[in-house]
Design an enzyme around this catalytic site. Structure first.
Site, mmCIF file in Angstrom:
data_model
loop_
_atom_site.group_PDB
_atom_site.id
_atom_site.type_symbol
_atom_site.label_atom_id
_atom_site.label_comp_id
_atom_site.label_asym_id
_atom_site.label_seq_id
_atom_site.Cartn_x
_atom_site.Cartn_y
_atom_site.Cartn_z
ATOM 1 N N ASP A 111 0.844 -1.191 0.000
ATOM 2 C CA ASP A 111 0.000 0.000 0.000
ATOM 3 C C ASP A 111 0.879 1.241 0.000
ATOM 4 O O ASP A 111 2.074 1.187 0.318
ATOM 5 C CB ASP A 111 -0.939 0.013 1.197
ATOM 6 N N ASP A 142 8.885 2.972 -1.387
ATOM 7 C CA ASP A 142 8.105 2.683 -0.176
ATOM 8 C C ASP A 142 6.775 2.043 -0.557
ATOM 9 O O ASP A 142 5.779 2.727 -0.678
ATOM 10 C CB ASP A 142 7.889 3.965 0.615
ATOM 11 N N GLU A 176 -0.098 -1.035 5.721
ATOM 12 C CA GLU A 176 0.955 -0.492 6.575
ATOM 13 C C GLU A 176 0.820 1.007 6.769
ATOM 14 O O GLU A 176 1.000 1.526 7.878
ATOM 15 C CB GLU A 176 2.330 -0.816 5.969
ATOM 16 N N ASP A 205 12.130 -1.554 4.463
ATOM 17 C CA ASP A 205 11.106 -0.511 4.339
ATOM 18 C C ASP A 205 11.627 0.826 4.854
ATOM 19 O O ASP A 205 10.902 1.595 5.468
ATOM 20 C CB ASP A 205 9.854 -0.942 5.114
#
Length: 492
Positions: A111, A142, A176, A205
């Protein structure tokens, strides 16, 4: 199983060569993933459909690698306004179950934060666009790029018909950016099933500290996100008719927000620093050893001046001290032009980045009971104030002497020819703490992105070099991990 001394002769070179030759295919797949508007932040039905489409695309790609894939139904999300939205499935996938090999589990999310061209993007945020070796697009760094880099590494071994050096597992979510809704419950539920054979957990991440030097991350800050509402009535007022005879909600709110932090960045909430872990001499040496060019860092950040002047002060206030940020005001007039309105109710939003050993429940009491209620009472306002903590995420810190940190250091040296910076991250990645507490196995963050990747910004990108060399890094990491004996249990 591979020899502890070295990987099979020539295999590493074959892997690297394959990745180089197929890099355009890897970029094309990233383009297809970026094209999916998998925004989990805005609670809109069509965006949830995009999230479901994104998760299905990833699940199919993993199946094509030969992985067994379970897309776990995560139920529904209850929103503050009463509506419910379906939560995208969480992917659990695995490749290999050789008991002689360590099992490494990779966590990622697909996401993204909201993005619109009119927000200041130079290109369509959902069309991956390459300019001077930079791949611009929402989710590029990201976290779609790193997830794909891991998949690229696995697919390379598959394409070369080489046995995977380690057993591989994936846990990939789609919420997330909205607080990892439903993830913690699933991790706890699967502790003795999916995670029972996991020896190590890798997260990619976050970013390097510089543009060219790789890093390993061993800690992140937590986050307490607050909402403070001040209300007089449901409707707005005309300032010519009511200005001067009201306790204006906006004035109250501005006073409340202005009481939180001073111009030097020091948080003004009583007791907020009491729980912060003391600085040790060993930790101080880690900060001194980090290779950071302050001028380059300032230029890449496009910030004229920071609050602090030395490398150590800047890094410590990014990583091991808390910070407070004011994010916005809901209900206020924010359009171009001059509108003489007095908002009837306004909502301020701010957050505190937490560090070891701060606790979210203690911080919530300090913010609400010990500070904001006291400040508001001194204003003698007839308005109503309500404070709520919307998110409460704990900080995380790892043991840099764990086997996978040592293996990752060797892999970085192989791919990039240098030792990594050992860094923390000022952001919050909730799953690290969840994994550490629930599964009690070693958690490591192995970032791929450069410091100027601009995650969450209007110019988010990942460099082609980082994406491709990152794919090689993961492949080299697999080979290095094959040399390690698994840690049986990890205790923080």
């Amino acid at each position: 199983m591979f020899s502890p001394s070295s990987p099979p002769a020539g295999l590493l070179e074959k892997v690297f060569q394959y990745i180089d030759l197929h890099q355009d295919e890897f970029v094309q797949t990233l383009k297809e993933w970026v094209a999916v508007e998998s925004d989990s932040v805005q609670p809109l039905p069509h965006l949830r459909q995009e999230l479901f489409r994104m998760m299905a695309l990833a699940a199919e790609q993993l199946r094509c690698l030969g992985a067994s894939v379970d897309s776990v139904d995560s139920g529904f999300q209850q929103l503050p306004d009463g509506q419910t939205l379906p939560i995208p499935p969480i992917i659990l996938a695995e490749l290999g179950n050789d008991p002689k090999k360590p099992t490494v589990c990779f966590y990622g999310h697909l996401d993204v934060q909201p993005a619109r061209r009119e927000d200041g993007w130079l290109t369509d945020p959902y069309t991956l666009t390459e300019v001077d070796g930079k791949l611009y697009g929402r989710g590029a760094t990201d976290n779609k790029g790193p997830v794909l880099a891991w998949i690229n590494a696995v697919s390379t071994f598959r394409a070369l018909e080489e046995d995977l050096p380690v057993n591989i597992k994936f846990i990939i979510e789609g919420m997330e950016e909205a607080g990892s809704v439903a993830l913690e419950e699933l991790v706890r539920k699967e502790k003795d099933r999916f995670f029972s054979s996991v020896d190590y957990i890798v997260i990619s991440d976050n970013l390097w500290l510089t543009q060219r030097k790789p890093a390993l991350t061993y800690g992140t800050r937590g986050n307490s996100y607050f909402r403070v509402e001040v209300k007089c009535r449901d409707q707005d007022f005309h300032s010519g008719t009511f200005g001067g005879i009201l306790h204006e909600p906006m004035a109250d709110l501005v006073a409340l927000l202005g009481s939180l932090v001073d111009s030097s960045g020091h948080i003004l909430i009583p007791g907020i620093y009491d729980q912060v872990a003391p600085l040790t001499e060993e930790e101080r040496k880690l900060y001194k050893a980090i290779d950071l060019d302050l001028e380059e860092y300032r230029n890449s950040s496009r910030v004229e001046r920071f609050l602090f002047d030395t490398k150590e002060e800047i890094l410590m206030h990014l990583w091991r001290y808390p910070s407070l940020s004011i994010h916005g005001i809901e209900g206020a007039f924010d359009e171009p032009g001059a509108k003489t309105v007095i908002p009837g109710q306004v909502i301020g939003k701010f957050s505190i980045r937490l560090v070891p050993h701060m606790n979210t429940s203690v911080v919530e009491k300090q913010v609400t009971n010990q500070h904001l209620e006291h400040v508001f009472s001194k204003r003698n306002s007839s308005n109503q104030m309500a404070v709520s903590m919307m998110l409460g995420l704990q900080p995380w810190i790892a043991n840099i002497k764990d086997n996978q940190y040592l293996a990752a250091k060797r892999a970085i040296k192989t791919v990039f020819g240098t030792e990594p910076d050992m860094i923390r991250d000022g952001s919050t990645i909730p799953i690290a703490k969840i994994f550490q507490d629930s599964i009690q196995k070693s958690v490591m963050m192995l970032p791929l992105g450069a410091v100027d990747d601009g995650e969450h910004s209007q110019k988010e990108k990942i460099n082609r070099w980082n994406y491709i060399e990152g794919s090689k890094l993961f492949a080299a990491f697999f080979l290095e991990m094959a040399k390690e004996t698994p840690n049986s249990v990890y205790f923080a």
